[in-house]
Design a protein around this motif. Sequence first.
Motif, PDB file in Angstrom:
ATOM      1  N   VAL A 136       0.875  -1.166   0.000  1.00 33.99           N
ATOM      2  CA  VAL A 136       0.000   0.000   0.000  1.00 33.99           C
ATOM      3  C   VAL A 136       0.914   1.218   0.000  1.00 33.99           C
ATOM      4  N   ASP A 137       0.848   2.009  -1.056  1.00 30.90           N
ATOM      5  CA  ASP A 137       1.820   3.085  -1.276  1.00 30.90           C
ATOM      6  C   ASP A 137       1.139   4.458  -1.278  1.00 30.90           C
ATOM      7  N   PRO A 138       1.226   5.193  -0.165  1.00 34.90           N
ATOM      8  CA  PRO A 138       0.619   6.538  -0.107  1.00 34.90           C
ATOM      9  C   PRO A 138       1.235   7.508  -1.112  1.00 34.90           C
ATOM     10  N   ASP A 139       2.502   7.286  -1.461  1.00 37.51           N
ATOM     11  CA  ASP A 139       3.185   8.202  -2.382  1.00 37.51           C
ATOM     12  C   ASP A 139       2.761   8.037  -3.829  1.00 37.51           C
ATOM     13  N   SER A 140       1.923   7.025  -4.092  1.00 38.72           N
ATOM     14  CA  SER A 140       1.495   6.802  -5.479  1.00 38.72           C
ATOM     15  C   SER A 140       0.700   7.981  -6.021  1.00 38.72           C
ATOM     16  N   ILE A 141       0.137   8.815  -5.129  1.00 34.11           N
ATOM     17  CA  ILE A 141      -0.635   9.971  -5.608  1.00 34.11           C
ATOM     18  C   ILE A 141       0.255  10.992  -6.294  1.00 34.11           C
ATOM     19  N   TYR A 142       1.571  10.885  -6.058  1.00 36.45           N
ATOM     20  CA  TYR A 142       2.491  11.824  -6.697  1.00 36.45           C
ATOM     21  C   TYR A 142       3.014  11.297  -8.030  1.00 36.45           C
ATOM     22  N   GLU A 143       2.608  10.083  -8.367  1.00 33.65           N
ATOM     23  CA  GLU A 143       3.086   9.474  -9.610  1.00 33.65           C
ATOM     24  C   GLU A 143       2.012   9.559 -10.685  1.00 33.65           C
ATOM     25  N   THR A 144       2.305  10.291 -11.728  1.00 31.57           N
ATOM     26  CA  THR A 144       1.411  10.340 -12.883  1.00 31.57           C
ATOM     27  C   THR A 144       2.056   9.515 -13.978  1.00 31.57           C
ATOM     28  N   LYS A 145       1.403   8.450 -14.398  1.00 25.37           N
ATOM     29  CA  LYS A 145       1.972   7.570 -15.412  1.00 25.37           C
ATOM     30  C   LYS A 145       1.537   7.959 -16.814  1.00 25.37           C
ATOM     31  N   SER A 146       0.384   8.611 -16.910  1.00 29.27           N
ATOM     32  CA  SER A 146      -0.110   9.003 -18.228  1.00 29.27           C
ATOM     33  C   SER A 146      -1.086  10.158 -18.094  1.00 29.27           C
ATOM     34  N   VAL A 147      -1.243  10.892 -19.182  1.00 31.58           N
ATOM     35  CA  VAL A 147      -2.210  11.984 -19.259  1.00 31.58           C
ATOM     36  C   VAL A 147      -2.967  11.809 -20.564  1.00 31.58           C
ATOM     37  N   GLY A 148      -4.287  11.704 -20.473  1.00 34.37           N
ATOM     38  CA  GLY A 148      -5.072  11.464 -21.682  1.00 34.37           C
ATOM     39  C   GLY A 148      -6.411  12.158 -21.660  1.00 34.37           C
ATOM     40  N   ASN A 149      -7.049  12.170 -22.816  1.00 32.48           N
ATOM     41  CA  ASN A 149      -8.370  12.760 -22.941  1.00 32.48           C
ATOM     42  C   ASN A 149      -9.095  12.069 -24.082  1.00 32.48           C
ATOM     43  N   SER A 150     -10.394  11.867 -23.911  1.00 31.52           N
ATOM     44  CA  SER A 150     -11.196  11.265 -24.982  1.00 31.52           C
ATOM     45  C   SER A 150     -12.546  11.952 -25.028  1.00 31.52           C
ATOM     46  N   THR A 151     -13.228  11.799 -26.145  1.00 33.14           N
ATOM     47  CA  THR A 151     -14.545  12.411 -26.290  1.00 33.14           C
ATOM     48  C   THR A 151     -15.454  11.525 -27.132  1.00 33.14           C
ATOM     49  N   THR A 152     -16.688  11.372 -26.658  1.00 33.45           N
ATOM     50  CA  THR A 152     -17.709  10.710 -27.460  1.00 33.45           C
ATOM     51  C   THR A 152     -18.360  11.765 -28.339  1.00 33.45           C
ATOM     52  N   LEU A 153     -18.401  11.512 -29.626  1.00 34.41           N
ATOM     53  CA  LEU A 153     -18.865  12.509 -30.590  1.00 34.41           C
ATOM     54  C   LEU A 153     -20.391  12.547 -30.667  1.00 34.41           C
ATOM     55  N   PRO A 154     -20.968  13.741 -30.894  1.00 37.26           N
ATOM     56  CA  PRO A 154     -22.434  13.867 -30.984  1.00 37.26           C
ATOM     57  C   PRO A 154     -23.042  12.974 -32.058  1.00 37.26           C
ATOM     58  N   VAL A 155     -22.304  12.818 -33.181  1.00 41.56           N
ATOM     59  CA  VAL A 155     -22.741  11.939 -34.271  1.00 41.56           C
ATOM     60  C   VAL A 155     -21.514  11.211 -34.801  1.00 41.56           C
ATOM     61  N   ASP A 156     -21.742  10.081 -35.477  1.00 40.26           N
ATOM     62  CA  ASP A 156     -20.622   9.374 -36.096  1.00 40.26           C
ATOM     63  C   ASP A 156     -19.979  10.273 -37.147  1.00 40.26           C
ATOM     64  N   ILE A 157     -18.642  10.251 -37.200  1.00 41.17           N
ATOM     65  CA  ILE A 157     -17.959  11.089 -38.187  1.00 41.17           C
ATOM     66  C   ILE A 157     -17.080  10.239 -39.098  1.00 41.17           C
TER      67      ILE A 157
END
Length: 411
Positions: free
Chosen positions: A235-256
Amino acid sequence: MGKVIFHVDMNSFYASVEQAYNPELKGKPIAIAGNPKERRGIIVTSSYEARAKGVYTTMNVQEALKICPEIIILPPDFPKYREASKAMFSILRSYTKLVEPVSIDEGYMDVTELSKERHPLEVAKEIQMRIYNELDLPCSIGIAPNKFLAKTASDMKKPMGITVLRKREVPEKLWPLPVIKMHGVGNSTAKKLEALKIFTIGDLANANEGLLKEQFGKIGLQLKRKAHGIDTREVDPDSIYETKSVGNSTTLPVDITEMEDIKKTFLSLSEKVAERLEAKNLCGSTITIQIRDCYWKNHTKSKTLQNPIYLQKDIYAEAMELFQKVWDETPIRLLGVTVSNVIDKKQSAEQLSIFNYEQYAKEEPIYEIIQVMEKKFGKGIIQKGVELKKKSYVSKTSFSKDFLEDLKEEL
């Protein structure tokens, strides 16, 4: 004495928070979803009253309304959920410093030392009732000798359950279950395992190690160990300081399908990822894109770069290059971009290559001038740049781990 690990899992968290803020919603079927008029109208979570009517996560809002006309659809209120999360973790930390948040609504606790003075069940009941009485929120707690078994135990009784799972009980309680029920096994992995005639957790526990390594690499051996109830992670309390990735996604209003629409979407996603990397002063060397087509089939493509990137233009360029390699012109409903293998910018040392050495060659005369000036006026008289205070990035969603910034402020 072995370790005593808790996994605290909030029950139907977003819906429960809404019911806590508005008691009139209690006992009613409610669901949290995006804009019902758009394709983002997907159920994020629902109350247990809604689940009893057949509503489930990822269901379309319109479909949910058909099977449960009385359901109350609410838009997400992430600032509210983040505040509730902070309060919950504050309670957990009042028992031990060994608390590891893993998402906005769940975390591990190592209560081994505390268990020498008080019975683990007594402590778990007290934590559960404090969260319920002080925050008006239900949770389930798994108690086990390691993280995997604790997580598995917390899923066994919901809502408001407390379950103890001992390693010696694994053959009896876990092995008969379908392999898809095992924490860490998704649909894709389950299908691959089933193709190898591994249908239950017991089958996995007794599977040939060579076959698992051949098909899944190290992950296959890790899954086999977990099927035996073995998990050595701390159990690692310091894991909150570790960012392994940064991402973003979006569901589109209509198929494109139009390239112009695709480019605009990737440009927007790249901008958001770049903003978050900048706010955290990070850069990353691996970029991954996600495509979900109109048939709900997911496609991913990754590339590891020689030098880390963090600028929007670089993220966008790499994302588009990957996209053009993988897209088969099927209409698209979701796009995503992730930069991983991230490190602090200060730690990144750009490697010279045949592609960028000219840039350094152009800067060489500038360095010569700086050396002359420093000889005359002293070291440090001219600096290449000044690190400015980064603007904070306020996440509009809690699906990223930006909520962990709240927890860092508490420590």
